[in-house]
Design a protein around this motif. Structure first.
Motif, PDB file in Angstrom:
ATOM      1  N   GLY A 148       0.817  -1.207   0.000  1.00  0.00           N
ATOM      2  CA  GLY A 148       0.000   0.000   0.000  1.00  0.00           C
ATOM      3  C   GLY A 148       0.850   1.255   0.000  1.00  0.00           C
ATOM      4  N   ALA A 149       1.886   1.259   0.845  1.00  0.00           N
ATOM      5  CA  ALA A 149       2.784   2.418   0.900  1.00  0.00           C
ATOM      6  C   ALA A 149       3.502   2.614  -0.434  1.00  0.00           C
ATOM      7  CB  ALA A 149       3.791   2.244   2.027  1.00  0.00           C
ATOM      8  N   TYR A 150       3.907   1.515  -1.040  1.00  0.00           N
ATOM      9  CA  TYR A 150       4.588   1.567  -2.346  1.00  0.00           C
ATOM     10  C   TYR A 150       3.660   2.159  -3.399  1.00  0.00           C
ATOM     11  CZ  TYR A 150       7.114  -0.170  -6.489  1.00  0.00           C
ATOM     12  OH  TYR A 150       7.776  -0.281  -7.688  1.00  0.00           O
ATOM     13  N   LEU A 151       2.401   1.695  -3.409  1.00  0.00           N
ATOM     14  CA  LEU A 151       1.435   2.184  -4.388  1.00  0.00           C
ATOM     15  C   LEU A 151       1.161   3.672  -4.198  1.00  0.00           C
ATOM     16  CD1 LEU A 151      -0.647   1.834  -6.614  1.00  0.00           C
ATOM     17  CD2 LEU A 151      -2.203   0.800  -4.937  1.00  0.00           C
ATOM     18  N   VAL A 152       0.989   4.092  -2.959  1.00  0.00           N
ATOM     19  CA  VAL A 152       0.727   5.513  -2.682  1.00  0.00           C
ATOM     20  C   VAL A 152       1.910   6.374  -3.113  1.00  0.00           C
ATOM     21  CG1 VAL A 152       0.466   7.205  -0.826  1.00  0.00           C
ATOM     22  CG2 VAL A 152      -0.944   5.136  -0.828  1.00  0.00           C
ATOM     23  N   ASN A 153       3.128   5.938  -2.807  1.00  0.00           N
ATOM     24  CA  ASN A 153       4.314   6.697  -3.205  1.00  0.00           C
ATOM     25  C   ASN A 153       4.408   6.835  -4.719  1.00  0.00           C
ATOM     26  OD1 ASN A 153       5.159   7.112  -0.570  1.00  0.00           O
ATOM     27  ND2 ASN A 153       6.476   5.305  -0.522  1.00  0.00           N
ATOM     28  N   LYS A 154       4.139   5.757  -5.428  1.00  0.00           N
ATOM     29  CA  LYS A 154       4.185   5.789  -6.889  1.00  0.00           C
ATOM     30  C   LYS A 154       3.120   6.735  -7.453  1.00  0.00           C
ATOM     31  CE  LYS A 154       7.487   2.872  -8.073  1.00  0.00           C
ATOM     32  NZ  LYS A 154       8.611   3.243  -8.978  1.00  0.00           N
ATOM     33  N   LEU A 155       1.939   6.694  -6.877  1.00  0.00           N
ATOM     34  CA  LEU A 155       0.863   7.571  -7.340  1.00  0.00           C
ATOM     35  C   LEU A 155       1.200   9.030  -7.084  1.00  0.00           C
ATOM     36  CD1 LEU A 155      -2.223   5.519  -6.098  1.00  0.00           C
ATOM     37  CD2 LEU A 155      -1.617   5.961  -8.486  1.00  0.00           C
ATOM     38  N   ASN A 156       1.778   9.312  -5.924  1.00  0.00           N
ATOM     39  CA  ASN A 156       2.169  10.694  -5.625  1.00  0.00           C
ATOM     40  C   ASN A 156       3.241  11.182  -6.588  1.00  0.00           C
ATOM     41  OD1 ASN A 156       0.459  11.428  -3.470  1.00  0.00           O
ATOM     42  ND2 ASN A 156       1.690  10.248  -2.029  1.00  0.00           N
ATOM     43  N   GLU A 157       4.132  10.299  -7.018  1.00  0.00           N
ATOM     44  CA  GLU A 157       5.142  10.673  -8.012  1.00  0.00           C
ATOM     45  C   GLU A 157       4.488  10.998  -9.356  1.00  0.00           C
ATOM     46  OE1 GLU A 157       8.016   7.578  -8.362  1.00  0.00           O
ATOM     47  OE2 GLU A 157       8.683   7.719  -6.270  1.00  0.00           O
ATOM     48  N   VAL A 158       3.544  10.148  -9.777  1.00  0.00           N
ATOM     49  CA  VAL A 158       2.881  10.328 -11.065  1.00  0.00           C
ATOM     50  C   VAL A 158       2.107  11.646 -11.106  1.00  0.00           C
ATOM     51  CG1 VAL A 158       1.002   9.462 -12.525  1.00  0.00           C
ATOM     52  CG2 VAL A 158       2.738   7.881 -11.640  1.00  0.00           C
ATOM     53  N   PHE A 159       1.416  11.960 -10.014  1.00  0.00           N
ATOM     54  CA  PHE A 159       0.544  13.130 -10.002  1.00  0.00           C
ATOM     55  C   PHE A 159       1.141  14.308  -9.243  1.00  0.00           C
ATOM     56  CE2 PHE A 159      -2.445   9.487 -10.445  1.00  0.00           C
ATOM     57  CZ  PHE A 159      -2.955   9.818 -11.691  1.00  0.00           C
ATOM     58  N   SER A 160       2.453  14.334  -9.135  1.00  0.00           N
ATOM     59  CA  SER A 160       3.124  15.376  -8.346  1.00  0.00           C
ATOM     60  C   SER A 160       2.876  16.780  -8.885  1.00  0.00           C
ATOM     61  CB  SER A 160       4.632  15.111  -8.284  1.00  0.00           C
ATOM     62  OG  SER A 160       5.193  15.094  -9.586  1.00  0.00           O
ATOM     63  N   ASN A 161       2.615  16.907 -10.179  1.00  0.00           N
ATOM     64  CA  ASN A 161       2.401  18.222 -10.777  1.00  0.00           C
ATOM     65  C   ASN A 161       0.928  18.510 -11.056  1.00  0.00           C
ATOM     66  OD1 ASN A 161       5.197  18.858 -10.883  1.00  0.00           O
ATOM     67  ND2 ASN A 161       5.398  17.567 -12.710  1.00  0.00           N
ATOM     68  N   GLU A 162       0.038  17.686 -10.485  1.00  0.00           N
ATOM     69  CA  GLU A 162      -1.392  17.853 -10.709  1.00  0.00           C
ATOM     70  C   GLU A 162      -2.096  18.135  -9.381  1.00  0.00           C
ATOM     71  OE1 GLU A 162      -2.556  17.899 -13.709  1.00  0.00           O
ATOM     72  OE2 GLU A 162      -0.721  17.186 -14.696  1.00  0.00           O
ATOM     73  N   PRO A 163      -3.240  18.831  -9.416  1.00  0.00           N
ATOM     74  CA  PRO A 163      -4.012  19.098  -8.188  1.00  0.00           C
ATOM     75  C   PRO A 163      -4.810  17.854  -7.771  1.00  0.00           C
ATOM     76  CG  PRO A 163      -5.126  20.041 -10.075  1.00  0.00           C
ATOM     77  CD  PRO A 163      -3.825  19.493 -10.597  1.00  0.00           C
ATOM     78  N   VAL A 164      -4.075  16.819  -7.406  1.00  0.00           N
ATOM     79  CA  VAL A 164      -4.660  15.512  -7.107  1.00  0.00           C
ATOM     80  C   VAL A 164      -4.265  15.113  -5.689  1.00  0.00           C
ATOM     81  CG1 VAL A 164      -4.519  13.048  -7.672  1.00  0.00           C
ATOM     82  CG2 VAL A 164      -4.762  14.729  -9.498  1.00  0.00           C
TER      83      VAL A 164
END
Length: 382
Positions: free
Chosen positions: A296-312
């Motif tokens: 879960g932590a791995y998935l969240v970290n990856k998602l935060n990287e992908v959407f780091s430049n978006e208001p997500v």
């Protein structure tokens, strides 16, 4: 005209085969299944231990009814309450049934009828469970609901404190609101609820239908909070794909459900018990649960990287993850992701919900991330 009622907005694919996280449709196309049947398939599709348990039990006896002793139910109940403050179990068939049983038990035990639930909650679609649900869209068109339910804002301590009086039988909540947008409870709110229930002799019902059975990285999500519920409803992952549900409760409620007070024809049937025991024997292992947290932590970290430049905003616990896109509708994302080979579900109009099997591999998480990045980012740019 289709012989089925039109109460589901079905997607135009038919899934016919599954193994682990991978499913195939009737045309032979493969998908990563990050829905898990909406948090049901905790061990993925066709897990060998569940297949074995079902096959072996099917050759013995399928159904006996609750008129007779059930050693299998006793063993499963003992496995579920082991090392918890909870003492007893009642088995049924669905999450809505489990919540109905919890509501009935709280009202009968206290002799009171008023129950507090929360806005954006979801507890099922039978009349009692629907009435407990704090979403107007679930109520619409069905006429008068079961009365004496009050819906309060989630995570609002002051509003809760100001709403407590002698009429309250129970407070009912999800630790993470799944259908309502993947909204986790705050530590402050959990502490306030527990204090209020303890000081006012109010029954605390925690709905773990979606969050339970390892989904958040512990056996039950309430274990990560200050909450110490009197009743816990469970379903979905409890059967790993076989329809099975139940309620756990403390010893003070034992006499409330006396013989004849509540029942179910199929609840606790031998097939469901056998499969559920196989689920619990696998999921309720420390190493397995620790891996769920790590994934879960791995998935969240990856998602935060992908959407780091978006208001997500990415939020959730364990492998119950929501991606909140603010004012952006996510329905087009769901369709495009499906075309690209990734199955997901929404949680309201603006949140994508990721619910992979707890057995998902890191390689499969990376594959899903790559699909999300290529599909969703391209849609956001438009």
């Amino acid at each position: 005209m289709n012989a089925l009622f039109n109460n589901y907005s079905r997607r135009p694919i038919s899934l016919v085969e599954g193994k682990g996280t991978i499913v195939k449709d009737s045309e032979g196309k493969s998908y990563l299944d990050f829905t898990s049947g909406i948090a049901v398939l905790c061990l993925g599709h066709s897990h060998p231990s569940l297949v074995k348990a079902l096959q072996e039990q099917s050759e013995k006896i399928w159904h006996t009814s609750n008129l007779f002793e059930s050693p299998g139910q006793v063993k499963l109940a003992e496995s579920l309450v082991k090392d918890l403050h909870l003492d007893h179990a009642f088995f049924c068939n669905s999450g809505a049934e489990a919540n109905e049983a919890a509501i009935k038990m709280a009202r009968k035990h206290t002799g009171k009828h008023h129950i507090i639930t929360f806005e954006n909650s979801f507890h099922g679609r039978t009349f009692g469970a629907m009435s407990a649900t704090g979403q107007e869209k679930i109520h619409k068109g069905f006429g008068p609901l079961v009365d004496q339910f009050t819906y309060l804002p989630f995570n609002d301590v002051k509003r809760l404190e100001n709403s407590i009086d002698d009429s309250i039988a129970a407070i009912m909540l999800e630790v993470v609101q799944g259908e309502g947008g993947v909204n986790p409870i705050t530590d402050e709110f959990a502490e306030a609820i527990q204090k209020i229930c303890s000081e006012n002799d109010i029954i605390l019902i925690v709905d773990e239908v979606q969050t339970g059975i390892g989904r958040t990285g512990t056996r039950f999500a309430f274990e990560q909070t200050a909450l110490k519920p009197d009743l816990v409803s469970m379903a979905k992952g409890l059967g790993g794909g076989f329809p099975f549900a139940g309620v756990l409760g403390t010893s003070k409620l034992y006499d409330t459900f006396s013989p004849g007070s509540h029942g179910t024809t199929y609840g606790g049937n031998p097939l469901g018990v056998a499969v559920s025991q196989a689920v619990i024997d696998t999921v309720f292992q420390d190493l397995f649960l620790e891996e769920v947290k790590e994934k879960g932590a791995y998935l969240v970290n990856k998602l935060n990287e992908v959407f780091s430049n978006e208001p997500v905003i990415v939020r959730g616990k364990g492998l119950l993850i929501g991606i909140d896109f603010g004012d952006v509708e996510v329905a087009p994302f769901v369709s495009k992701l499906e075309e690209a080979g990734l199955l997901v579900v929404s949680a309201g109009a603006h949140v994508l919900r990721l619910l992979p099997p707890l057995t998902v591999s890191y390689e499969e998480i990376d594959q899903a991330i790559n699909i999300l990045e290529s599909v969703v980012l391209s849609q956001l740019v438009k």
